[in-house]
Design a protein around this motif. Structure first.
Motif, PDB file in Angstrom:
ATOM      1  N   LEU A   1       0.822  -1.206   0.000  1.00 39.70           N
ATOM      2  CA  LEU A   1       0.000   0.000   0.000  1.00 39.70           C
ATOM      3  C   LEU A   1       0.858   1.259   0.000  1.00 39.70           C
ATOM      4  N   LEU A   2       1.966   1.233   0.727  1.00 35.11           N
ATOM      5  CA  LEU A   2       2.872   2.381   0.715  1.00 35.11           C
ATOM      6  C   LEU A   2       3.469   2.578  -0.676  1.00 35.11           C
ATOM      7  N   LEU A   3       3.891   1.495  -1.316  1.00 36.59           N
ATOM      8  CA  LEU A   3       4.470   1.586  -2.649  1.00 36.59           C
ATOM      9  C   LEU A   3       3.439   2.048  -3.677  1.00 36.59           C
ATOM     10  N   ILE A   4       2.219   1.540  -3.562  1.00 37.10           N
ATOM     11  CA  ILE A   4       1.147   1.974  -4.462  1.00 37.10           C
ATOM     12  C   ILE A   4       0.875   3.462  -4.287  1.00 37.10           C
ATOM     13  N   ALA A   5       0.831   3.922  -3.042  1.00 41.31           N
ATOM     14  CA  ALA A   5       0.606   5.344  -2.781  1.00 41.31           C
ATOM     15  C   ALA A   5       1.700   6.199  -3.410  1.00 41.31           C
ATOM     16  N   GLU A   6       2.924   5.749  -3.340  1.00 46.18           N
ATOM     17  CA  GLU A   6       4.040   6.507  -3.914  1.00 46.18           C
ATOM     18  C   GLU A   6       3.931   6.608  -5.431  1.00 46.18           C
ATOM     19  N   GLU A   7       3.266   5.648  -6.050  1.00 39.03           N
ATOM     20  CA  GLU A   7       3.129   5.641  -7.509  1.00 39.03           C
ATOM     21  C   GLU A   7       1.935   6.457  -7.993  1.00 39.03           C
ATOM     22  N   ARG A   8       1.052   6.843  -7.091  1.00 42.68           N
ATOM     23  CA  ARG A   8      -0.169   7.538  -7.479  1.00 42.68           C
ATOM     24  C   ARG A   8       0.121   9.006  -7.814  1.00 42.68           C
ATOM     25  N   THR A   9      -0.577   9.517  -8.806  1.00 45.38           N
ATOM     26  CA  THR A   9      -0.470  10.933  -9.160  1.00 45.38           C
ATOM     27  C   THR A   9      -1.843  11.602  -9.163  1.00 45.38           C
ATOM     28  N   SER A  10      -2.838  10.921  -8.617  1.00 39.16           N
ATOM     29  CA  SER A  10      -4.203  11.453  -8.626  1.00 39.16           C
ATOM     30  C   SER A  10      -4.278  12.763  -7.858  1.00 39.16           C
ATOM     31  N   SER A  11      -5.052  13.689  -8.394  1.00 36.76           N
ATOM     32  CA  SER A  11      -5.244  14.979  -7.721  1.00 36.76           C
ATOM     33  C   SER A  11      -6.388  14.930  -6.716  1.00 36.76           C
ATOM     34  N   GLU A  12      -7.102  13.823  -6.662  1.00 37.88           N
ATOM     35  CA  GLU A  12      -8.214  13.702  -5.724  1.00 37.88           C
ATOM     36  C   GLU A  12      -7.682  13.588  -4.309  1.00 37.88           C
ATOM     37  N   ALA A  13      -8.138  14.456  -3.428  1.00 38.10           N
ATOM     38  CA  ALA A  13      -7.643  14.477  -2.051  1.00 38.10           C
ATOM     39  C   ALA A  13      -7.886  13.142  -1.375  1.00 38.10           C
ATOM     40  N   GLY A  14      -6.838  12.598  -0.797  1.00 39.97           N
ATOM     41  CA  GLY A  14      -6.965  11.361  -0.050  1.00 39.97           C
ATOM     42  C   GLY A  14      -6.943  10.109  -0.886  1.00 39.97           C
ATOM     43  N   ALA A  15      -6.756  10.230  -2.214  1.00 42.13           N
ATOM     44  CA  ALA A  15      -6.819   9.047  -3.086  1.00 42.13           C
ATOM     45  C   ALA A  15      -5.675   8.079  -2.824  1.00 42.13           C
ATOM     46  N   SER A  16      -4.585   8.565  -2.257  1.00 48.09           N
ATOM     47  CA  SER A  16      -3.446   7.691  -1.974  1.00 48.09           C
ATOM     48  C   SER A  16      -3.240   7.496  -0.474  1.00 48.09           C
ATOM     49  N   GLU A  17      -4.300   7.693   0.303  1.00 51.02           N
ATOM     50  CA  GLU A  17      -4.249   7.425   1.739  1.00 51.02           C
ATOM     51  C   GLU A  17      -5.118   6.212   2.041  1.00 51.02           C
ATOM     52  N   PHE A  18      -4.610   5.331   2.890  1.00 56.19           N
ATOM     53  CA  PHE A  18      -5.296   4.072   3.179  1.00 56.19           C
ATOM     54  C   PHE A  18      -5.308   3.794   4.671  1.00 56.19           C
ATOM     55  N   ILE A  19      -6.330   3.052   5.098  1.00 56.55           N
ATOM     56  CA  ILE A  19      -6.358   2.509   6.448  1.00 56.55           C
ATOM     57  C   ILE A  19      -6.887   1.084   6.384  1.00 56.55           C
ATOM     58  N   ARG A  20      -6.295   0.216   7.172  1.00 59.57           N
ATOM     59  CA  ARG A  20      -6.825  -1.141   7.333  1.00 59.57           C
ATOM     60  C   ARG A  20      -6.685  -1.523   8.798  1.00 59.57           C
ATOM     61  N   VAL A  21      -7.647  -2.293   9.293  1.00 60.64           N
ATOM     62  CA  VAL A  21      -7.650  -2.779  10.676  1.00 60.64           C
ATOM     63  C   VAL A  21      -7.871  -4.278  10.616  1.00 60.64           C
ATOM     64  N   TRP A  22      -7.012  -5.032  11.283  1.00 55.03           N
ATOM     65  CA  TRP A  22      -6.979  -6.480  11.059  1.00 55.03           C
ATOM     66  C   TRP A  22      -6.350  -7.169  12.259  1.00 55.03           C
ATOM     67  N   GLU A  23      -6.291  -8.531  12.216  1.00 54.76           N
ATOM     68  CA  GLU A  23      -5.622  -9.326  13.252  1.00 54.76           C
ATOM     69  C   GLU A  23      -4.890 -10.490  12.604  1.00 54.76           C
ATOM     70  N   PHE A  24      -3.816 -10.912  13.237  1.00 57.40           N
ATOM     71  CA  PHE A  24      -3.181 -12.174  12.875  1.00 57.40           C
ATOM     72  C   PHE A  24      -4.050 -13.318  13.398  1.00 57.40           C
ATOM     73  N   ASP A  25      -4.092 -14.416  12.644  1.00 52.95           N
ATOM     74  CA  ASP A  25      -4.882 -15.576  13.065  1.00 52.95           C
ATOM     75  C   ASP A  25      -4.229 -16.348  14.204  1.00 52.95           C
ATOM     76  N   HIS A  26      -2.912 -16.272  14.301  1.00 51.69           N
ATOM     77  CA  HIS A  26      -2.152 -17.033  15.293  1.00 51.69           C
ATOM     78  C   HIS A  26      -1.083 -16.128  15.902  1.00 51.69           C
ATOM     79  N   PRO A  27      -0.582 -16.464  17.094  1.00 54.73           N
ATOM     80  CA  PRO A  27       0.509 -15.679  17.665  1.00 54.73           C
ATOM     81  C   PRO A  27       1.651 -15.525  16.664  1.00 54.73           C
ATOM     82  N   THR A  28       2.134 -14.296  16.521  1.00 50.16           N
ATOM     83  CA  THR A  28       3.134 -13.974  15.516  1.00 50.16           C
ATOM     84  C   THR A  28       4.059 -12.906  16.074  1.00 50.16           C
ATOM     85  N   VAL A  29       5.358 -13.131  15.952  1.00 48.30           N
ATOM     86  CA  VAL A  29       6.357 -12.162  16.393  1.00 48.30           C
ATOM     87  C   VAL A  29       6.787 -11.327  15.199  1.00 48.30           C
TER      88      VAL A  29
END
Length: 248
Positions: free
Chosen positions: A21-49
């Protein structure tokens, strides 16, 4: 800002999607405000370090315990110290556009900006309580002086990735057992061991997810397809590569 709706099951893919998502945002040239800003909320299925990009695995992780318990160890693309995710630990990731928010080019301002948004979301469920979430250290959130949220960032040329943890029903004993004595500690920790330093917060995770998306302004859903080719390439290069995960 777009809410990213994908549900992934493989831990390496979760980490790769953040960087994608960071790399995709860096490639965007859209003039639409917020078009290259993202949020996701998630969990790992198992304990993960998840170790920081510059972390030394053997200094921060009990590798033998993790191996015996089949707890995988990955290295993320951002800095900071090691964290443990899994069931009961909500993860969030935001990509922010520096052209829209030029003040965030200063790292201290970025920490304050994100922590204030996290505090707002969490404290919606503690509005009548004596205790509320507090911002302490460089980028920790605490409740009653115990840490429930660790966070880190990666700055690119025109965007930044900021992501972290929110413990609400995590197996704290397992979290503490996975981690060695922290090599870098904020003053407020006062040399407490992990078991005495971390805590869960009593929140509804479904409501917290909704509130996180709301306070960051993720009111539109990203309707593009999952960037699977980018994820696969990043996994091959980094997240499923032992040489990357154990490079230090």
């Amino acid at each position: 800002m777009r809410t990213v709706p994908f549900t992934l099951t493989q831990a390496a893919h979760q980490l790769a999607l953040d960087e994608a998502l960071l790399l995709i945002a860096e490639e965007r040239t859209s003039s639409e405000a917020g078009a290259s800003e993202f949020i996701r909320v998630w969990e790992f299925d198992h304990p993960t370090v998840i170790v920081g990009r510059s972390s030394r695995v053997n200094d921060e992780v009990d590798v033998d315990f993790c191996r015996i318990q089949a707890i995988p160890i990955f290295r993320r693309c951002s800095g900071g110290a090691t964290v443990v995710g899994g069931p009961g630990c909500l993860m969030y990731s935001v990509v922010l556009d520096l052209s829209l928010r030029p003040a965030l080019a200063r790292i201290d301002v970025t920490h304050q900006f994100v922590m204030q948004h996290l505090q707002t979301a969490v404290n919606r469920q503690f509005s009548d309580a004596e205790e509320t979430a507090q911002f302490q250290g460089t980028c920790d959130l605490t409740f009653a002086n115990r840490k429930f949220s660790g966070n880190s960032m990666r700055m690119a040329r025109n965007h930044l990735l900021y992501h972290g943890t929110l413990l609400y029903d995590a197996d704290l004993a397992t979290v503490a057992r996975c981690l060695c004595y922290a090599p870098r500690q904020p003053d407020y920790r006062a040399e407490r061991a992990h078991a005495e330093f971390i805590t869960n917060i009593n929140v509804d995770p479904v409501q917290l997810k909704t509130d996180l998306i709301d306070v960051f302004g993720g009111h539109q859903t990203w309707n593009e397809s999952l960037p699977q080719e980018r994820i696969d390439a990043l996994c091959q290069e980094r997240y499923e590569n032992t040489g990357w995960n154990f490079s230090r």
